[in-house]
Write a protein that holds these residues in place. Structure first.
Motif, PDB file in Angstrom:
ATOM      1  N   MET A   1       0.851  -1.202   0.000  1.00  0.00           N
ATOM      2  CA  MET A   1       0.000   0.000   0.000  1.00  0.00           C
ATOM      3  C   MET A   1       0.886   1.250   0.000  1.00  0.00           C
ATOM      4  O   MET A   1       1.855   1.321   0.759  1.00  0.00           O
ATOM      5  N   GLU A   5      -2.319   6.011  -0.054  1.00  0.00           N
ATOM      6  CA  GLU A   5      -3.421   5.066   0.210  1.00  0.00           C
ATOM      7  C   GLU A   5      -3.599   4.873   1.728  1.00  0.00           C
ATOM      8  O   GLU A   5      -4.716   4.840   2.242  1.00  0.00           O
ATOM      9  N   LYS A   6      -2.443   4.749   2.430  1.00  0.00           N
ATOM     10  CA  LYS A   6      -2.515   4.603   3.892  1.00  0.00           C
ATOM     11  C   LYS A   6      -3.130   5.856   4.517  1.00  0.00           C
ATOM     12  O   LYS A   6      -3.907   5.781   5.477  1.00  0.00           O
ATOM     13  N   GLN A   9      -6.799   5.951   3.885  1.00  0.00           N
ATOM     14  CA  GLN A   9      -7.459   4.915   4.674  1.00  0.00           C
ATOM     15  C   GLN A   9      -7.591   5.339   6.155  1.00  0.00           C
ATOM     16  O   GLN A   9      -8.576   5.016   6.818  1.00  0.00           O
ATOM     17  N   SER A  10      -6.598   6.093   6.627  1.00  0.00           N
ATOM     18  CA  SER A  10      -6.674   6.588   8.011  1.00  0.00           C
ATOM     19  C   SER A  10      -7.867   7.523   8.171  1.00  0.00           C
ATOM     20  O   SER A  10      -8.578   7.474   9.180  1.00  0.00           O
ATOM     21  N   THR A  12     -10.618   7.574   6.243  1.00  0.00           N
ATOM     22  CA  THR A  12     -11.894   6.857   6.079  1.00  0.00           C
ATOM     23  C   THR A  12     -12.220   6.055   7.344  1.00  0.00           C
ATOM     24  O   THR A  12     -13.374   5.973   7.755  1.00  0.00           O
ATOM     25  N   ALA A  13     -11.145   5.492   7.958  1.00  0.00           N
ATOM     26  CA  ALA A  13     -11.373   4.710   9.187  1.00  0.00           C
ATOM     27  C   ALA A  13     -11.747   5.621  10.354  1.00  0.00           C
ATOM     28  O   ALA A  13     -12.647   5.301  11.137  1.00  0.00           O
ATOM     29  N   ALA A  19     -13.502   7.257   0.480  1.00  0.00           N
ATOM     30  CA  ALA A  19     -12.210   7.804   0.041  1.00  0.00           C
ATOM     31  C   ALA A  19     -12.395   9.073  -0.798  1.00  0.00           C
ATOM     32  O   ALA A  19     -11.592  10.010  -0.706  1.00  0.00           O
TER      33      ALA A  19
END
Lengths: 78, 245
Positions: A1, A5-6, A9-10, A12-13, A19
Motif C-alpha cells: 500500500m 493510500e494509507k 485509509q486513516s 476513512t477509518a 475515500a
C-alpha cells in the motif's frame, strides 16, 4: 500500500467516510471530524506511519492537505 | 486480575511506586517500570519481582522534566507494539514551606515534576490508549491537594492542579474509553514522610480517625482497584486514602 493510500485509509477509518470525500476535507468540515475525531485520526496516523507527532503539529493539522505537509516532517512522503 | 495487561508506573524505585510495582506484578501484570536513573539496586529488585511473579518487567529511564527523554521512552513503548492498559502517574517531589519562604523557582520546580510532566506523559500515553479505545489512568495526588493548609503553596497546589486536571481529562478521554482517576493518600509510611518535620507529621497522624500512618500497600491496593474492571463505572474521581480525616 502506498503512503497516500494509507493516508486516505486513516481518514476513512477515523471518520467513517468514503475515500472520495477526503480531498479538500477540513477540520470540523464534517460532523465526525470534531476534536474527539481528530484525536482518533492522529492515533490512526501515528499507528500506520509509526511516528509520534508533536502537540504543535497535532494542533496545526487543520485539513487533509495540511496533514500531508505536516507528515512530511516525519519523513512520510507522498 | 491483570494477566496479559501492560501497565506503566512512574517513580518505581522507592516508596509507593515500588510497592505498586510489586502489587501489580503479584496480580499478573507486565510492567513498564520507570525510574529517573538506573541503579544496581533498582535493577536487582525488578529482576526479583519479575522472577517470583513470572511477569515481564521492562525498565524505562527518563527524567520527568526532560521532554526529549520522555518522548524517546514513549516511542520505545510504542515501537514494542504492546498495549498500554494502565498508566499510574506516581513520580513526584515533596516540598513544604510557607509561602513567604518559598521561592518562585522552587514553586516552578515542584509544578514541573508534579503537574506539567504528568500532563505531558499523559498526553503521550493516552494517544497510545486511544488506538486501543481503552485504558485507565491513575494520578497519585495527595490529601494536601484537597485540604490546602499553611505550608502547601507549592506541593499542595501542584496536587490540587493535578486533581483538577484529573476531572477535566476524565471528560475528554471518556469518549475514547479511557478512565482517569486520582488517589489522594494521607500521610504514608515512606522515605518522603521521614523528610517531614516530626511535629507536623505527628499532628497529621493525630488528626486521622485510625490514628496511624498509611501503608504503601494500602495505596497500591487502591490503585489496583481503580485500574481494574471492578471500577469500570468510576472516572473523574479523587479517592482519599487517608485513614479518615
Amino acid at each position: 500500500m502506498t503512503n497516500i493510500e494509507k493516508y486516505i485509509q486513516s481518514f476513512t477509518a477515523a471518520f467513517d467516510i468514503e475515500a472520495e470525500q477526503c480531498e479538500g476535507l477540513e477540520y470540523q468540515g464534517i460532523e465526525t471530524w470534531d476534536s474527539v475525531g481528530h484525536m482518533g485520526l492522529i492515533a490512526e496516523l501515528e499507528d500506520v506511519f509509526d511516528i509520534m507527532m508533536d502537540t504543535d503539529d497535532i494542533i496545526d493539522f487543520s485539513s487533509f492537505e495540511k496533514g500531508k505537509e505536516i507528515l512530511g516532517k516525519y519523513d512520510v512522503e507522498f | 486480575m491483570f494477566k496479559n495487561k501492560n501497565i506503566m508506573i512512574t517513580g518505581t524505585n522507592r516508596g509507593i511506586g515500588r510497592t505498586m510495582l510489586e502489587a501489580f506484578a503479584r496480580e499478573g501484570a507486565n510492567i513498564w517500570a520507570h525510574a529517573r536513573k538506573e541503579t544496581s539496586e533498582f535493577t536487582e529488585n525488578l529482576k526479583h519481582v519479575s522472577e517470583i511473579n513470572a511477569v515481564e518487567i521492562m525498565p524505562i529511564f527518563f527524567d520527568m522534566t526532560n521532554s526529549l527523554e520522555m518522548k524517546q521512552a514513549v516511542k520505545e513503548i510504542s515501537d514494542s507494539k504492546k498495549t498500554i492498559d494502565v498508566l499510574v502517574n506516581n513520580a513526584g517531589i515533596a516540598h513544604g514551606g510557607l509561602f513567604q519562604m518559598t521561592s518562585l523557582e522552587k514553586m516552578r520546580d515542584v509544578f514541573d515534576v508534579n503537574y506539567f510532566s504528568v500532563l505531558e506523559l499523559t498526553q503521550l500515553i493516552s494517544r497510545l490508549m486511544v488506538r486501543q479505545k481503552k485504558g485507565s489512568i491513575i494520578n497519585i495526588a495527595s490529601i494536601s491537594g484537597l485540604d490546602l493548609k499553611a505550608g502547601n503553596c507549592a506541593y499542595g497546589t501542584s496536587k490540587a492542579a493535578l486533581i483538577a486536571a484529573t476531572k477535566v481529562l476524565s471528560y475528554e478521554l471518556a469518549p475514547q474509553g479511557i478512565r482517569v482517576n486520582a488517589i489522594a493518600p494521607g500521610l504514608t509510611d515512606t522515605n518522603m514522610t521521614v523528610l517531614m518535620e516530626k511535629k507536623a507529621g505527628d499532628a497529621m497522624v493525630r488528626e486521622t480517625a485510625l490514628n496511624r500512618l498509611g501503608l504503601p500497600e494500602e495505596i497500591a491496593q487502591t490503585a489496583i482497584f481503580l485500574a481494574s474492571d471492578k471500577a469500570s463505572f468510576i472516572t473523574g474521581q479523587t479517592l482519599r486514602v487517608d485513614g479518615g480525616m
